[in-house]
Write a protein that holds these residues in place. Structure first.
Motif, PDB file in Angstrom:
ATOM      1  N   LYS A  48       0.813  -1.222   0.000  1.00  0.00           N
ATOM      2  CA  LYS A  48       0.000   0.000   0.000  1.00  0.00           C
ATOM      3  C   LYS A  48       0.844   1.269   0.000  1.00  0.00           C
ATOM      4  O   LYS A  48       0.345   2.353  -0.292  1.00  0.00           O
ATOM      5  CB  LYS A  48      -0.891   0.044   1.265  1.00  0.00           C
ATOM      6  CG  LYS A  48      -1.917  -1.030   1.316  1.00  0.00           C
ATOM      7  CD  LYS A  48      -3.163  -0.576   0.599  1.00  0.00           C
ATOM      8  CE  LYS A  48      -4.161  -1.706   0.464  1.00  0.00           C
ATOM      9  NZ  LYS A  48      -5.098  -1.516  -0.609  1.00  0.00           N
ATOM     10  N   LEU A  49       2.122   1.126   0.414  1.00  0.00           N
ATOM     11  CA  LEU A  49       2.958   2.322   0.594  1.00  0.00           C
ATOM     12  C   LEU A  49       4.027   2.419  -0.488  1.00  0.00           C
ATOM     13  O   LEU A  49       4.539   1.409  -0.976  1.00  0.00           O
ATOM     14  CB  LEU A  49       3.651   2.281   1.966  1.00  0.00           C
ATOM     15  CG  LEU A  49       2.743   2.460   3.178  1.00  0.00           C
ATOM     16  CD1 LEU A  49       3.427   1.962   4.447  1.00  0.00           C
ATOM     17  CD2 LEU A  49       2.351   3.930   3.327  1.00  0.00           C
TER      18      LEU A  49
ATOM     19  N   LYS B 230      -5.879   4.081   9.525  1.00  0.00           N
ATOM     20  CA  LYS B 230      -5.950   5.542   9.395  1.00  0.00           C
ATOM     21  C   LYS B 230      -4.583   6.116   8.965  1.00  0.00           C
ATOM     22  O   LYS B 230      -4.500   7.006   8.114  1.00  0.00           O
ATOM     23  CB  LYS B 230      -6.372   6.132  10.753  1.00  0.00           C
ATOM     24  CG  LYS B 230      -6.710   7.592  10.680  1.00  0.00           C
ATOM     25  CD  LYS B 230      -7.370   8.036  11.965  1.00  0.00           C
ATOM     26  CE  LYS B 230      -7.345   9.541  12.077  1.00  0.00           C
ATOM     27  NZ  LYS B 230      -7.595  10.000  13.430  1.00  0.00           N
ATOM     28  N   LEU B 231      -3.516   5.565   9.552  1.00  0.00           N
ATOM     29  CA  LEU B 231      -2.178   6.053   9.195  1.00  0.00           C
ATOM     30  C   LEU B 231      -1.885   5.806   7.710  1.00  0.00           C
ATOM     31  O   LEU B 231      -1.368   6.683   7.011  1.00  0.00           O
ATOM     32  CB  LEU B 231      -1.106   5.369  10.057  1.00  0.00           C
ATOM     33  CG  LEU B 231      -1.039   5.812  11.522  1.00  0.00           C
ATOM     34  CD1 LEU B 231      -0.071   4.946  12.318  1.00  0.00           C
ATOM     35  CD2 LEU B 231      -0.607   7.279  11.617  1.00  0.00           C
ATOM     36  N   LEU B 232      -2.247   4.622   7.213  1.00  0.00           N
ATOM     37  CA  LEU B 232      -2.011   4.315   5.790  1.00  0.00           C
ATOM     38  C   LEU B 232      -2.795   5.278   4.898  1.00  0.00           C
ATOM     39  O   LEU B 232      -2.287   5.780   3.898  1.00  0.00           O
ATOM     40  CB  LEU B 232      -2.432   2.875   5.456  1.00  0.00           C
ATOM     41  CG  LEU B 232      -1.542   1.751   5.974  1.00  0.00           C
ATOM     42  CD1 LEU B 232      -2.001   0.402   5.414  1.00  0.00           C
ATOM     43  CD2 LEU B 232      -0.085   1.979   5.596  1.00  0.00           C
TER      44      LEU B 232
ATOM     45  N   ILE C 273      -2.547  10.071   1.260  1.00  0.00           N
ATOM     46  CA  ILE C 273      -2.946  11.363   0.701  1.00  0.00           C
ATOM     47  C   ILE C 273      -1.829  12.397   0.894  1.00  0.00           C
ATOM     48  O   ILE C 273      -2.007  13.574   0.656  1.00  0.00           O
ATOM     49  CB  ILE C 273      -4.303  11.884   1.247  1.00  0.00           C
ATOM     50  CG1 ILE C 273      -4.261  12.031   2.774  1.00  0.00           C
ATOM     51  CG2 ILE C 273      -5.457  11.013   0.804  1.00  0.00           C
ATOM     52  CD1 ILE C 273      -5.443  12.821   3.326  1.00  0.00           C
ATOM     53  N   GLY C 274      -0.666  11.940   1.379  1.00  0.00           N
ATOM     54  CA  GLY C 274       0.524  12.800   1.354  1.00  0.00           C
ATOM     55  C   GLY C 274       1.007  13.337   2.684  1.00  0.00           C
ATOM     56  O   GLY C 274       2.036  14.007   2.732  1.00  0.00           O
ATOM     57  N   LEU C 275       0.282  13.086   3.788  1.00  0.00           N
ATOM     58  CA  LEU C 275       0.767  13.651   5.057  1.00  0.00           C
ATOM     59  C   LEU C 275       2.133  13.069   5.427  1.00  0.00           C
ATOM     60  O   LEU C 275       2.355  11.869   5.287  1.00  0.00           O
ATOM     61  CB  LEU C 275      -0.240  13.384   6.183  1.00  0.00           C
ATOM     62  CG  LEU C 275      -1.165  14.574   6.363  1.00  0.00           C
ATOM     63  CD1 LEU C 275      -2.438  14.349   5.586  1.00  0.00           C
ATOM     64  CD2 LEU C 275      -1.460  14.809   7.820  1.00  0.00           C
ATOM     65  N   PRO C 276       3.041  13.919   5.873  1.00  0.00           N
ATOM     66  CA  PRO C 276       4.399  13.450   6.204  1.00  0.00           C
ATOM     67  C   PRO C 276       4.392  12.449   7.363  1.00  0.00           C
ATOM     68  O   PRO C 276       3.632  12.622   8.328  1.00  0.00           O
ATOM     69  CB  PRO C 276       5.124  14.737   6.626  1.00  0.00           C
ATOM     70  CG  PRO C 276       4.326  15.861   6.081  1.00  0.00           C
ATOM     71  CD  PRO C 276       2.909  15.380   6.020  1.00  0.00           C
TER      72      PRO C 276
ATOM     73  N   LEU D  63       7.113  24.374  -3.071  1.00  0.00           N
ATOM     74  CA  LEU D  63       6.110  24.474  -2.005  1.00  0.00           C
ATOM     75  C   LEU D  63       4.868  23.634  -2.303  1.00  0.00           C
ATOM     76  O   LEU D  63       4.023  23.436  -1.441  1.00  0.00           O
ATOM     77  CB  LEU D  63       5.694  25.936  -1.809  1.00  0.00           C
ATOM     78  CG  LEU D  63       6.789  26.876  -1.276  1.00  0.00           C
ATOM     79  CD1 LEU D  63       6.375  28.329  -1.417  1.00  0.00           C
ATOM     80  CD2 LEU D  63       7.095  26.554   0.183  1.00  0.00           C
ATOM     81  N   LYS D  64       4.788  23.163  -3.567  1.00  0.00           N
ATOM     82  CA  LYS D  64       3.578  22.413  -3.959  1.00  0.00           C
ATOM     83  C   LYS D  64       3.799  20.909  -4.005  1.00  0.00           C
ATOM     84  O   LYS D  64       2.929  20.169  -4.427  1.00  0.00           O
ATOM     85  CB  LYS D  64       3.121  22.894  -5.343  1.00  0.00           C
ATOM     86  CG  LYS D  64       2.695  24.352  -5.354  1.00  0.00           C
ATOM     87  CD  LYS D  64       1.793  24.633  -6.555  1.00  0.00           C
ATOM     88  CE  LYS D  64       1.111  25.962  -6.469  1.00  0.00           C
ATOM     89  NZ  LYS D  64       1.936  27.090  -6.803  1.00  0.00           N
ATOM     90  N   VAL D  65       5.001  20.458  -3.585  1.00  0.00           N
ATOM     91  CA  VAL D  65       5.249  19.007  -3.629  1.00  0.00           C
ATOM     92  C   VAL D  65       5.739  18.441  -2.297  1.00  0.00           C
ATOM     93  O   VAL D  65       6.399  19.132  -1.529  1.00  0.00           O
ATOM     94  CB  VAL D  65       6.282  18.613  -4.733  1.00  0.00           C
ATOM     95  CG1 VAL D  65       5.692  18.668  -6.114  1.00  0.00           C
ATOM     96  CG2 VAL D  65       7.541  19.472  -4.648  1.00  0.00           C
ATOM     97  N   GLY D  66       5.392  17.159  -2.090  1.00  0.00           N
ATOM     98  CA  GLY D  66       5.923  16.410  -0.937  1.00  0.00           C
ATOM     99  C   GLY D  66       5.509  16.970   0.411  1.00  0.00           C
ATOM    100  O   GLY D  66       4.501  17.669   0.559  1.00  0.00           O
ATOM    101  N   ASP D  67       6.345  16.672   1.410  1.00  0.00           N
ATOM    102  CA  ASP D  67       6.056  17.041   2.802  1.00  0.00           C
ATOM    103  C   ASP D  67       5.871  18.546   2.980  1.00  0.00           C
ATOM    104  O   ASP D  67       5.084  18.986   3.832  1.00  0.00           O
ATOM    105  CB  ASP D  67       7.227  16.609   3.707  1.00  0.00           C
ATOM    106  CG  ASP D  67       7.307  15.096   3.857  1.00  0.00           C
ATOM    107  OD1 ASP D  67       6.451  14.393   3.269  1.00  0.00           O
ATOM    108  OD2 ASP D  67       8.224  14.621   4.549  1.00  0.00           O
ATOM    109  N   VAL D  68       6.609  19.326   2.183  1.00  0.00           N
ATOM    110  CA  VAL D  68       6.618  20.796   2.328  1.00  0.00           C
ATOM    111  C   VAL D  68       5.210  21.380   2.285  1.00  0.00           C
ATOM    112  O   VAL D  68       4.926  22.380   2.937  1.00  0.00           O
ATOM    113  CB  VAL D  68       7.489  21.401   1.199  1.00  0.00           C
ATOM    114  CG1 VAL D  68       7.546  22.916   1.300  1.00  0.00           C
ATOM    115  CG2 VAL D  68       8.886  20.828   1.254  1.00  0.00           C
TER     116      VAL D  68
END
Ligand SMILES: C[S@@+](CC[C@H](N)C(=O)[O-])C[C@H]1O[C@@H](n2cnc3c(N)ncnc32)[C@H](O)[C@@H]1O
Length: 276
Positions: free
Chosen positions: A13-14, A53-55, A60-63, A193-198
């Motif tokens: 899943k990851l 919930k974590l998965l 959806i992208g949360l760090p 600013l629009k990608v990844g964890d940032v």
């Protein structure tokens, strides 16, 4: 469901398999060795719900750091939340460099500007137990998190305060042997600013006006009034800003101005020495 069965499920899943183990350790509150020693142990239904919930949130992208409220920096496990920036491995270079530039490690006074979760201050305080570290941040809630991290880690030679850069200090006091900072330095239109964890990190920790150089310029200009003679100023910046940052240091009369690279060979930290 058994530990190993869930891991196999989560690997698929990851995007990054190692995150499955991070989540499992977090929810079970167990060490990696215990999980692999007892792969047939059952996960309770409550734990399964939390893992689900974590998965979901990760996909959806949360760090990961925000999901488990933890990030390791300089081998220190730091509490982080969406109010703080997530400490980066590049910033460990700043700590390494600061320690290298110090000749005598006793009784130093060091100021960290923009502390976030307290990463730089806490690492320096740990390495320099006979010195005093002061860390400031404009955000009160961030100051509380850094303070809580110092308590959790039993590091007592560091104090955190709310301050708009130097606003709580008196100009007449050339008090510090060293000033360090990883300030906001990203241009507000930067596509990063629009990608990844940032995307999830606090804007005021990242963005600075005037092509990202507003806060760096202010810090370079004002640090002179708070550094002892020959005190060091060390600043992290964007990889394309090194030439401009060196110019700022030289314009404001710092000596021995140099830039060093991060692990990926990109210009990342500029430093210089205050003259009288
Ligand atoms: C890039 S983050 C660095 C956090 C931490 N030092 C690290 O390296 O992980 C910058 C920090 O500067 C703080 N900051 C922004 N403007 C500030 C100001 N005017 N005065 C003090 N701190 C400020 C932000 O709240 C944020 O915590």
């Amino acid at each position: 469901m058994k530990y190993q069965t869930w891991l196999n499920y989560a690997y698929n899943k990851l995007l990054f398999k190692r995150e499955a183990l991070i989540f499992l350790k977090h929810v079970l509150k167990k060490k990696e060795a215990d999980i692999f020693a007892y792969p047939e142990q059952e996960i309770t239904s409550n734990q399964q719900m939390r893992l689900k919930k974590l998965l979901l949130l990760r996909n959806i992208g949360l760090p990961v750091a925000y999901l488990i409220n933890e990030k390791e920096f300089w081998s220190l496990p730091l509490f982080v939340s969406m109010k703080t920036m997530i400490p980066r491995p590049e910033t460990e270079h700043l700590v390494e460099l600061s320690l290298k530039l110090i000749n005598d490690r006793r009784n130093l006074k060091i100021l960290d500007l923009g502390v976030g979760a307290g990463s730089i201050s806490l690492a320096l305080a740990k390495e320099l137990p006979d010195s005093s570290i002061i860390g400031v941040d404009i955000d009160e809630s961030v100051v509380s998190i850094a303070t809580q991290n110092s308590i959790n880690l039993s590091i007592s030679n560091v104090k955190f305060f709310k301050s708009n850069w130097f606003s709580i200090f008196h100009r007449k006091n050339k008090f510090f042997d060293m000033i360090v900072s990883n300030p906001p330095y990203v241009h507000e239109d930067d596509p990063c600013l629009k990608v990844g964890d940032v995307r999830y990190e606090p804007r005021k920790a990242l963005i600075s006006k005037r092509d990202g150089l507003f806060d760096i310029e202010l810090i370079v200009k004002q640090s002179k009034f708070f550094l002892k003679e020959s005190g060091w100023l060390i600043i992290e910046h964007g990889c394309s800003q090194s030439e401009q940052v060196r110019k700022l240091f030289m314009y404001h009369s710092y000596a021995t101005v140099k830039t060093i690279q991060d692990y990926s060979g990109k210009d990342r930290i500029t430093f210089g020495r205050s003259k009288s």
